[in-house]
Scaffold this active site. Structure first.
Site, PDB file in Angstrom:
ATOM      1  N   ASP A 150       0.542  -1.294  -0.067  1.00 44.28           N
ATOM      2  CA  ASP A 150      -0.202   0.075  -0.054  1.00 44.28           C
ATOM      3  C   ASP A 150       0.947   1.200   0.148  1.00 44.28           C
ATOM      4  O   ASP A 150       1.785   1.314   0.814  1.00 44.28           O
ATOM      5  CB  ASP A 150      -1.139   0.258   1.273  1.00 44.28           C
ATOM      6  N   HIS A 151       0.926   2.082  -1.490  1.00 40.43           N
ATOM      7  CA  HIS A 151       2.062   3.282  -1.142  1.00 40.43           C
ATOM      8  C   HIS A 151       1.536   4.663  -0.072  1.00 40.43           C
ATOM      9  O   HIS A 151       1.684   5.500  -0.076  1.00 40.43           O
ATOM     10  CB  HIS A 151       2.458   3.742  -2.906  1.00 40.43           C
ATOM     11  N   ARG A 152       0.420   4.318   0.194  1.00 39.71           N
ATOM     12  CA  ARG A 152       0.118   5.080   2.024  1.00 39.71           C
ATOM     13  C   ARG A 152       0.671   4.992   2.466  1.00 39.71           C
ATOM     14  O   ARG A 152       0.925   5.659   2.848  1.00 39.71           O
ATOM     15  CB  ARG A 152      -1.332   5.552   1.180  1.00 39.71           C
TER      16      ARG A 152
END
Length: 452
Positions: free
Chosen positions: A422-424
């Site tokens: 998850d790039h968040r």
């Protein structure tokens, strides 16, 4: 229908409502009833099987009496809190104790998130008894005049038009299994044509006979399969994952010869006697060591509060392919498990999931997942991150391949590892460092000793 507590006595008629079956589960699909109208039920007797996104769950009755009405049909989706069954409490056998607010206490085996889960040593699974030939001598005597059967067996029997009363069961306590139902199908009996869900009448599919071999086959070039249960809920979860999680992936191909040699050696030792030691167990131990170094990977996203929740415990999910679809049971507090513990627990958990025995507790609360596509002969994959987690590791097939080793071409054991994240919460640098650490531990597994 008037809203009332599950055990409110209105003329001795008690109503049992679908209880909370686990985190985030708002409903469940009724698989089968174990009782019928007019049957007598006892306290804690199984009355129905329901299927959630997590598992098939057997519901025990919280009171005793005579069944007056069944309020849902098999295949129907029932919301949590909706009424399932009405029972006339005309027996002297006591019902389940009430809580302070007058409602039935949470049933054993499932309940709201936050319950304390105690770890216990699980028994080593035994081989199932071989199916016995079906018999037409008479019905299987089980319970209140009903044939005991697994949910899958009931569903298959309904599709094939098989009367479970006349099928001998080979499962636990004589329960009819899917294999028993299949064995009971006459060779000449065709498969039943499913009824369309839109109410229309489906014409029978004509058969085409091969003039050379005399083999009948359906003329239709398409087949439609209704999506329900685990498959339906998995699809919804994966769509939600793809829509709401900005995902990225990275890969590394490694020489894992040293790990394969270590596994070969450990299998000959007394410590691993009787255990099936696989590369997955060593990968899991390496992942746990790397998570301790990079705790940001073991996290979740709180959308409501816009916060990253870093977890200082690891519930390690192991993706398992089953007949019902993909399940991801997880090992609670896996960071405390040794390689030997992981070997035993992974085997037990996978076998339980495949046999349909995984509970909601086994399947909820995961913090990081490993999926092993290598068992299917696949070199690599790009899995979707499970909602509620930050990353998932993919293990590809382990094969002997040409490899440059000490400046010379040699045949070595090679595999590819991949991570989707998850790039968040995780940037490329953190994901790459984590993956490189796992890779390094598998290339030189003796370095695990300094991290355990």
């Amino acid at each position: 229908m008037e809203d009332r507590a599950p055990e409110e006595d209105q003329g001795n008629i008690l109503e049992f409502r679908l209880p909370d079956l686990g985190e985030g589960l708002a409903d469940a699909e009724l698989v089968s009833w174990s009782v019928g109208v007019g049957d007598t039920v006892q306290l804690n007797q199984t009355i129905a099987d329901v299927e959630t996104a997590k598992a098939v769950v057997s519901l025990p009755s919280p009171f005793s009496g005579t069944v007056v009405e069944l309020l849902a049909q098999p295949g129907e989706t029932v919301a949590v809190g909706a009424p399932l069954i009405r029972v006339r409490n005309d027996l002297s056998v006591p019902s389940a104790p009430e809580s302070a607010n007058g409602r039935t206490s949470v049933l054993v085996g499932y309940g709201p998130e936050g319950e304390t889960v105690s770890r216990r040593r699980r028994p080593v699974p035994t081989e199932p008894t071989a199916p016995q030939p079906s018999s037409t001598a008479g019905p299987v005597e089980q319970g209140a005049g009903r044939a005991a059967a697994t949910p899958g067996a009931r569903k298959l029997a309904k599709e094939l038009g098989i009367d479970l009363w006349y099928v001998a069961g080979s499962g636990p306590d004589g329960a009819v299994t899917v294999e028993d139902v299949r064995a009971a199908v006459p060779v000449s009996q065709p498969r039943a044509v499913p009824t369309p869900t839109d109410g229309s009448t489906a014409p029978p599919t004509p058969a085409v006979t091969d003039p050379d071999g005399g083999i009948s086959r359906p003329a239709s070039r398409e087949e439609r399969t209704p999506i329900s249960g685990i498959r339906k809920r998995t699809a919804a979860a994966m769509v939600a994952s793809a829509r709401t999680i900005p995902q990225a992936s990275t890969f590394v191909t490694i020489d894992c010869t040293a790990s394969m040699e270590l596994l070969d050696h450990l299998r000959t030792t007394k410590s691993f006697e009787g255990l099936v030691l696989t590369p997955l167990a060593l990968v899991a131990r390496s992942v746990l060591a790397a998570l301790a170094e990079y705790p940001g990977i073991n996290a979740g996203w709180d959308e409501a509060h816009q916060e990253i929740v870093t977890k200082h415990y690891v519930n390690l999910g192991i993706a398992v392919a089953t007949e019902r679809g993909l399940l991801v049971p997880n090992l609670k507090e896996a960071q405390a498990l040794s390689l030997r513990d992981l070997c035993r627990e992974i085997g037990w958990l996978a076998e339980t999931a495949r046999s349909g025995g995984a509970t909601p507790t086994d399947l909820r609360g995961g913090t990081f997942t490993i999926t092993n596509v290598g068992v299917f002969g696949v070199d690599a994959g790009v899995p979707l991150v499970n909602p509620g987690e930050a990353a998932i590791l993919c293990l590809g097939s382990i094969r002997k391949r040409p490899w440059v080793f000490r400046d010379e071409l040699a045949v070595r054991w090679v595999t590819t590892l991949g991570i989707s994240f998850d790039h968040r919460m995780i940037d490329g640098e953190l994901a790459s460092r984590f993956l490189a650490t796992v890779a390094g531990l598998l290339e030189d597994p003796l370095t695990l000793l300094s991290r355990m």
